[in-house]
Enzyme design. Structure first.
Site, PDB file in Angstrom:
ATOM      1  N   TYR A 155     -13.176  -5.096  -8.898  1.00 53.01           N
ATOM      2  CA  TYR A 155     -12.868  -4.573 -10.174  1.00 53.01           C
ATOM      3  C   TYR A 155     -11.779  -4.961 -10.961  1.00 53.01           C
ATOM      4  O   TYR A 155     -10.891  -3.965 -11.766  1.00 53.01           O
ATOM      5  CB  TYR A 155     -12.975  -3.029 -10.115  1.00 53.01           C
ATOM      6  CG  TYR A 155     -12.481  -2.130  -8.920  1.00 53.01           C
ATOM      7  CD1 TYR A 155     -11.340  -1.873  -8.589  1.00 53.01           C
ATOM      8  CD2 TYR A 155     -13.656  -1.989  -8.082  1.00 53.01           C
ATOM      9  CE1 TYR A 155     -10.952  -1.375  -7.357  1.00 53.01           C
ATOM     10  CE2 TYR A 155     -13.330  -1.342  -7.071  1.00 53.01           C
ATOM     11  CZ  TYR A 155     -11.993  -0.817  -6.702  1.00 53.01           C
ATOM     12  OH  TYR A 155     -11.657  -0.334  -5.711  1.00 53.01           O
TER      13      TYR A 155
ATOM     14  N   ARG B 126      -9.825  -5.380  -3.844  1.00 50.34           N
ATOM     15  CA  ARG B 126      -9.811  -4.732  -4.941  1.00 50.34           C
ATOM     16  C   ARG B 126      -9.817  -5.576  -6.240  1.00 50.34           C
ATOM     17  O   ARG B 126     -10.481  -5.498  -7.596  1.00 50.34           O
ATOM     18  CB  ARG B 126      -8.597  -3.808  -5.192  1.00 50.34           C
ATOM     19  CG  ARG B 126      -8.903  -2.764  -4.355  1.00 50.34           C
ATOM     20  CD  ARG B 126      -7.836  -1.614  -4.371  1.00 50.34           C
ATOM     21  NE  ARG B 126      -7.966  -0.831  -5.450  1.00 50.34           N
ATOM     22  CZ  ARG B 126      -7.081  -0.805  -6.554  1.00 50.34           C
ATOM     23  NH1 ARG B 126      -5.915  -1.805  -6.563  1.00 50.34           N
ATOM     24  NH2 ARG B 126      -7.191  -0.147  -7.957  1.00 50.34           N
TER      25      ARG B 126
ATOM     26  N   CYS C 246     -13.793 -18.924   1.090  1.00 53.85           N
ATOM     27  CA  CYS C 246     -14.468 -19.896   0.529  1.00 53.85           C
ATOM     28  C   CYS C 246     -15.156 -18.963  -0.861  1.00 53.85           C
ATOM     29  O   CYS C 246     -16.536 -18.883  -0.697  1.00 53.85           O
ATOM     30  CB  CYS C 246     -15.499 -20.472   1.298  1.00 53.85           C
ATOM     31  SG  CYS C 246     -16.480 -21.646   0.820  1.00 53.85           S
ATOM     32  N   GLU C 247     -14.589 -18.756  -1.744  1.00 57.32           N
ATOM     33  CA  GLU C 247     -14.992 -18.016  -2.846  1.00 57.32           C
ATOM     34  C   GLU C 247     -14.078 -18.225  -3.910  1.00 57.32           C
ATOM     35  O   GLU C 247     -12.871 -18.149  -3.701  1.00 57.32           O
ATOM     36  CB  GLU C 247     -15.178 -16.375  -2.671  1.00 57.32           C
ATOM     37  CG  GLU C 247     -16.018 -16.024  -1.501  1.00 57.32           C
ATOM     38  CD  GLU C 247     -17.418 -15.941  -1.757  1.00 57.32           C
ATOM     39  OE1 GLU C 247     -17.899 -16.243  -3.136  1.00 57.32           O
ATOM     40  OE2 GLU C 247     -18.240 -15.752  -0.834  1.00 57.32           O
TER      41      GLU C 247
ATOM     42  N   TYR D  37      -5.596   1.400  -0.564  1.00 60.59           N
ATOM     43  CA  TYR D  37      -6.863   0.786  -0.528  1.00 60.59           C
ATOM     44  C   TYR D  37      -6.811  -0.754  -0.170  1.00 60.59           C
ATOM     45  O   TYR D  37      -7.172  -1.537  -0.756  1.00 60.59           O
ATOM     46  CB  TYR D  37      -7.632   0.798  -1.920  1.00 60.59           C
ATOM     47  CG  TYR D  37      -7.920   2.395  -2.055  1.00 60.59           C
ATOM     48  CD1 TYR D  37      -8.958   2.981  -1.432  1.00 60.59           C
ATOM     49  CD2 TYR D  37      -7.306   3.089  -3.063  1.00 60.59           C
ATOM     50  CE1 TYR D  37      -9.334   4.320  -1.787  1.00 60.59           C
ATOM     51  CE2 TYR D  37      -7.805   4.452  -3.316  1.00 60.59           C
ATOM     52  CZ  TYR D  37      -8.739   4.983  -2.807  1.00 60.59           C
ATOM     53  OH  TYR D  37      -9.032   6.374  -2.950  1.00 60.59           O
TER      54      TYR D  37
ATOM     55  N   PRO E 155      -4.261  14.550  -3.950  1.00 61.29           N
ATOM     56  CA  PRO E 155      -3.485  13.466  -4.288  1.00 61.29           C
ATOM     57  C   PRO E 155      -3.724  12.066  -3.738  1.00 61.29           C
ATOM     58  O   PRO E 155      -3.562  11.063  -4.344  1.00 61.29           O
ATOM     59  CB  PRO E 155      -2.105  13.857  -3.832  1.00 61.29           C
ATOM     60  CG  PRO E 155      -2.267  14.735  -2.723  1.00 61.29           C
ATOM     61  CD  PRO E 155      -3.533  15.416  -2.906  1.00 61.29           C
ATOM     62  N   GLY E 156      -4.295  11.914  -2.455  1.00 61.18           N
ATOM     63  CA  GLY E 156      -4.742  10.738  -1.886  1.00 61.18           C
ATOM     64  C   GLY E 156      -4.031   9.363  -2.429  1.00 61.18           C
ATOM     65  O   GLY E 156      -2.782   9.223  -1.594  1.00 61.18           O
ATOM     66  N   ARG E 157      -4.351   8.672  -3.069  1.00 64.71           N
ATOM     67  CA  ARG E 157      -3.740   7.296  -3.507  1.00 64.71           C
ATOM     68  C   ARG E 157      -2.354   7.579  -3.833  1.00 64.71           C
ATOM     69  O   ARG E 157      -1.389   6.718  -3.671  1.00 64.71           O
ATOM     70  CB  ARG E 157      -4.472   6.801  -4.467  1.00 64.71           C
ATOM     71  CG  ARG E 157      -3.997   5.468  -4.946  1.00 64.71           C
ATOM     72  CD  ARG E 157      -4.197   4.953  -6.452  1.00 64.71           C
ATOM     73  NE  ARG E 157      -5.762   5.132  -6.544  1.00 64.71           N
ATOM     74  CZ  ARG E 157      -6.577   4.324  -6.653  1.00 64.71           C
ATOM     75  NH1 ARG E 157      -6.293   2.939  -6.498  1.00 64.71           N
ATOM     76  NH2 ARG E 157      -7.923   4.325  -6.952  1.00 64.71           N
TER      77      ARG E 157
END
Length: 310
Positions: free
Chosen positions: A210, A206, A237-238, A267, A168-170
């Site tokens: 994506y 994240r 600075c992006e 995450y 199940p993780g997330r």
């Protein structure tokens, strides 16, 4: 060699290296990660079950078969099953059912070729959770059909049903986490108004990687102002350091406000970095009204610790 319950083999070169680490008189249980060639997951960057991805061993190219052959010849390794992982943020049970059918067929081929019945089948994780009010996760009850799918397929080819595992993780860690940001500036531009916070892509990459979306709320104070859309950005600075586009926040948001972002337990801390030499934030556990620091804030001394000087 630590006493690890199962190790998943993902490459042919791992087999001899792993066997060499197993002490004499012991056998390490392993599973072979195969590629079911099923595309699933919210974004191309987090799909891992297809032939054109770097994960797993190809059934079509015969590499998975070769891995099985090599492991069965290793007296210090015990092959107990097959493993796969399709991707992340999978919101339906169908891809798991498809992979189950593929892997059961491989179990039957291994039995026919080697006379070995493998007792375990691991279909991996990737279960989706809801990050915004418009999303829906994959409830555990939606996977209840998996066992029946495996049993039916096994019965059809005369194979004992293996023990089925999912990860199940997330789905466990994600909803358990909330990230808090302090607003440091509100700046109006020609087409949008920016809300800058004291974090960004160093603690949550994240959205930049994506396009993941999050909902944010101002906490700690009441407001009678209506909501309007803001672009929430980090302090790096992006131009790509954007945490949320069109975030509905109070019109009177101002520096000093605290933004809460839900579902960040899976995450965020695990993917955090010292990008732009920014220290990682602390992690605080909260339970029944009590808080406890479990990971301290990363400071300047931590960032300079590896420097050896001139």
């Amino acid at each position: 060699m630590q006493r690890v319950g199962r190790i998943v083999v993902d490459d042919l070169t791992e087999i001899n290296r792993l066997a060499a680490l197993v002490p004499a008189g012991m056998r390490q249980k392993v599973l072979v990660r195969v590629i079911p060639d099923i595309e699933a997951g919210e974004h191309a960057a987090i799909r891992t079950g297809g032939e054109d991805h770097k994960f797993g061993l190809s059934i079509a190219a015969g590499v998975a078969r070769e891995a099985v052959n090599r492991i069965l010849r290793q007296p210090r390794l015990e092959l107990v099953g097959l493993h796969c992982h399709l991707g992340s943020q999978i919101a339906a049970a169908e891809p798991y059912e498809q992979s189950a059918r593929v892997l059961v067929e491989q179990l039957a081929r291994i039995r026919d070729a080697h006379g070995v019945t493998l007792p375990q089948l691991d279909l991996g994780g990737g279960h989706a959770i809801a990050y915004t009010s418009g999303q829906s996760g994959l409830a555990p009850s939606q996977l209840s059909s998996l066992a029946a799918t495996v049993e039916r397929r096994c019965a059809g080819i005369g194979l004992p049903a293996p023990r089925l595992t999912v990860e199940p993780g997330r789905a466990v860690a994600g909803p358990a986490g909330v990230t808090l940001y302090r607003v440091i500036a509100v700046k109006k531009g020609l087409r949008r108004t920016y809300v800058a916070v004291d974090g960004g892509m160093s603690d949550n990459p994240r959205p930049a990687m994506y396009g993941s979306r999050y909902e944010m709320r101002v906490i700690g104070r009441a407001t009678h102002e209506g909501e309007r859309d803001f672009t929430v950005v980090g302090h790096h600075c992006e131009s790509g350091d954007t945490l949320a586009e069109d975030a509905a926040l109070p019109a009177d948001i101002h520096p000093g406000d605290v933004l809460a972002v839900a579902a960040t337990g899976a995450y965020n801390h695990s993917m955090a970095s010292t990008y732009n030499m920014t220290g990682r934030p602390p992690v605080v556990a909260v339970s029944r009204g009590k808080d406890r620091l479990v990971v301290r804030r990363e400071g300047l001394d931590d960032l300079l610790r590896r420097d050896v000087g001139l």
